[in-house]
Write a protein that holds these residues in place. Structure first.
Motif, short mmCIF file in Angstrom:
data_model
loop_
_atom_site.label_atom_id
_atom_site.label_comp_id
_atom_site.label_asym_id
_atom_site.label_seq_id
_atom_site.Cartn_x
_atom_site.Cartn_y
_atom_site.Cartn_z
N VAL A 146 -10.95 -82.07 47.72
CA VAL A 146 -11.49 -82.52 46.30
C VAL A 146 -9.79 -83.55 45.74
CG1 VAL A 146 -11.17 -82.11 44.14
CG2 VAL A 146 -12.87 -81.16 46.25
N ALA B 67 -6.62 -78.54 41.21
CA ALA B 67 -7.20 -77.49 41.94
C ALA B 67 -7.32 -76.32 40.55
CB ALA B 67 -6.39 -76.11 42.61
N GLU C 239 -19.69 -78.65 40.70
CA GLU C 239 -18.55 -77.55 41.60
C GLU C 239 -19.51 -76.80 42.37
OE1 GLU C 239 -15.47 -74.81 40.63
OE2 GLU C 239 -14.25 -76.32 38.95
N ALA D 154 -12.73 -86.85 42.07
CA ALA D 154 -12.43 -86.06 40.81
C ALA D 154 -13.83 -86.32 40.38
CB ALA D 154 -11.62 -85.80 39.58
N SER E 11 -3.75 -84.37 44.88
CA SER E 11 -3.68 -85.33 42.53
C SER E 11 -2.03 -85.15 42.53
CB SER E 11 -4.13 -83.54 41.94
OG SER E 11 -3.40 -82.63 42.22
N SER F 25 -2.97 -77.66 48.21
CA SER F 25 -2.72 -78.22 47.48
C SER F 25 -1.56 -79.00 47.34
CB SER F 25 -2.86 -77.57 46.33
OG SER F 25 -2.44 -78.61 45.16
N ASP G 262 -9.65 -77.06 49.61
CA ASP G 262 -8.50 -78.56 49.72
C ASP G 262 -7.83 -79.12 48.35
OD1 ASP G 262 -7.21 -76.88 51.85
OD2 ASP G 262 -8.47 -77.36 53.34
N HIS G 263 -6.86 -79.55 48.04
CA HIS G 263 -6.64 -81.02 46.95
C HIS G 263 -5.66 -81.93 46.95
CE1 HIS G 263 -9.50 -78.29 43.64
NE2 HIS G 263 -9.06 -77.53 44.29
#
Length: 367
Positions: free
Chosen positions: A177, A181, A163, A158, A191, A351, A188-189
Motif C-alpha cells: 500500500v 500504515a 481496507e 492510497a 509513504s 514500512s 507492506d507500506h
C-alpha cells in the motif's frame, strides 16, 4: 504465412533437449553459458517467442506485477477512436490560435505519472512486466479483483481500494500500500513524511512571512496522505498558539478543477485569507487559475502553496511553493517491497518512509 516456431523446433535446432530450452528461460543460472548461448542463437535464428502464459502456468507465476491507482479523471466526453477506415481529411492540417484564452480545465494526474515511471523502472530492473489498472467509480472493486488474478503481486495507491478489499486481496497475493500504515493492518507500506513536510511549510508561512490568516484545502476524505497533511497543518498552528478547525472546511478532491472551484468560492465570499494551503499541487494550481481569472494577484494579494512537487508547479506562473515528495522513488520503493515479499512471503510486514523537501517559490514570495 508459415507456422510459428515452437520450443521443439528450438531444441532440434540447438541440439539440446526440450528441458534444457525450458531451463534457459526459467532458470538460466542452472545451464552452462555455452549451452545458453547456443539456445539463444537458435531462438534468434528461428524467431521463436516463448509463451509467457505457458511459462507462468509451469512456474505458477505470471512474471507480472500490478499497479492500481484511483481514476481521478472523468470519463465524460470519451468517444470511439475512428480506425475503421482511412480519413479522407487526414492530410488536412488545422491551425488553431490559442492565445488569451482561459486555463485548460482538463485534469492532469501528474503525480501518478511520476509514480508510474518509478514503478515501471523497478519492475523492469527485477525482470517483471508492470500491469496498470485504474479504478473508476463503482467498477473500482471489480477492476482490482480482476487484476489480482493476473499478477504475482499488487501495489495499491492510497484511496484506490477499501481496507476490506485489500485484506481479501492479500490472502491471494502480496499487496503493498502506497500510504502510511494504519493501526492493525499487516500490509507492506511505503509513504513520505506528509505531516513533517506540511508542518515545515506552515511554520515558514507563519514564522518567516508573518501569515496568521490561513485556510486549508483538503483532498479526498478517505486519503491517508491527506489526513497526515491535515494533521501536520493543525500541529504547526497549535505549536504557535493559533486555532484550527477540527476538520477541513474546504475540499478540492485532489483535482485542478476542484481547486478552481474552491478558488471561485473564496473569491465570491468577498474576504480572502492571506494564504491558501492546499493538500496537493493540482488543487493549488487550480486556486491560482481562479485567482488569475478573478483579478487577484498571487502572491501580492493571496499566497498559494501545494504539496507533491509536480513539474506543472515548477513551470506555472507564478511558480508554485510546494512540499516536494520523491514520487519516482515512491514507485520504485513500492515495487522493491513487493519483490522482497515475493522472495520471502514469511518476512514481517515492512514500512518505508521517504523524506520530503520544501521548495519556496514565487507563489508565496515575490522574486
Amino acid at each position: 504465412m508459415g507456422r510459428n516456431p515452437t520450443v521443439y523446433d528450438v531444441a532440434t535446432h540447438a541440439g539440446v533437449s526440450i528441458a534444457t530450452v525450458s531451463r534457459v528461460f526459467s532458470r538460466p543460472d542452472t545451464v552452462k553459458q555455452e549451452t545458453r548461448e547456443r539456445v539463444q542463437a537458435s531462438v534468434d535464428a528461428l524467431g521463436y517467442v516463448p509463451s509467457g502464459a505457458a511459462r507462468g502456468l509451469a512456474a505458477r507465476k505470471t512474471g507480472v506485477l500490478g499497479l492500481f491507482f484511483p481514476g481521478l479523471d472523468a470519463m465524460d466526453g470519451i468517444s470511439d477512436v475512428p480506425i475503421d477506415g482511412e480519413d479522407d481529411d487526414a492530410s488536412r492540417t488545422t491551425i488553431i490560435r490559442d492565445v488569451g484564452g482561459v486555463a485548460d480545465t482538463r485534469p492532469l494526474n501528474l503525480y501518478f505519472d511520476e509514480v508510474l515511471r518509478g514503478s515501471e523502472l523497478e519492475a523492469w530492473r527485477n525482470g517483471f512486466v508492470l500491469l496498470v489498472g485504474v479504478g473508476r467509480g463503482t467498477t473500482s472493486a471489480e477492476t482490482v479483483r480482476e487484476m489480482a488474478g493476473r499478477v504475482d503481486g499488487l501495489v495499491v495507491l492510497a484511496g484506490s481500494a477499501s481496507e476490506d478489499e485489500l485484506a481479501q486481496l492479500a490472502r491471494r497475493i502480496p499487496v503493498v500500500v502506497m500510504a502510511g500504515a494504519r493501526g492493525g493492518d499487516t500490509f507492506d507500506h511505503v509513504s513520505v513524511s506528509n505531516s513533517e513536510g506540511m508542518r515545515a511549510l506552515v511554520g515558514h508561512l507563519v514564522d518567516d512571512l508573518g501569515v496568521h490568516d490561513l485556510v486549508y484545502v483538503a483532498g479526498s476524505i478517505d486519503s491517508p496522505d491527506d489526513a497526515e497533511r491535515w494533521g501536520g497543518y493543525r500541529s504547526a498552528l497549535a505549536e504557535r498558539g493559533m486555532p484550527a478547525p477540527d476538520a477541513p472546511l474546504l475540499r478540492g478532491d485532489f483535482t485542478r478543477d476542484g481547486g478552481r472551484r474552491v478558488g471561485r468560492e473564496l473569491l465570491a465570499s468577498g474576504t480572502l485569507p492571506r494564504a491558501v494551503v492546499c493538500a496537493n499541487d493540482q488543487m493549488a494550481l487550480g486556486v491560482i487559475d481562479a485567482a488569475r481569472i478573478g483579478g487577484v494577484e498571487v502572491p501580492a494579494d493571496l499566497i498559494v502553496t501545494g504539496f507533491d512537487g509536480i513539474d506543472a508547479g515548477r513551470l506555472s506562473t507564478p511558480r508554485l511553493t510546494t512540499v516536494k515528495q520523491p514520487m519516482e522513488l515512491l514507485g520504485r520503493a513500492a515495487v522493491q517491497l513487493l519483490v522482497r515479499r515475493l522472495a520471502d512471503p514469511t518476512r514481517p510486514a515492512g514500512s518505508v518512509r521517504l523524506p520530503v523537501e520544501v521548495y519556496l517559490r514565487e507563489s508565496s514570495e515575490p522574486a
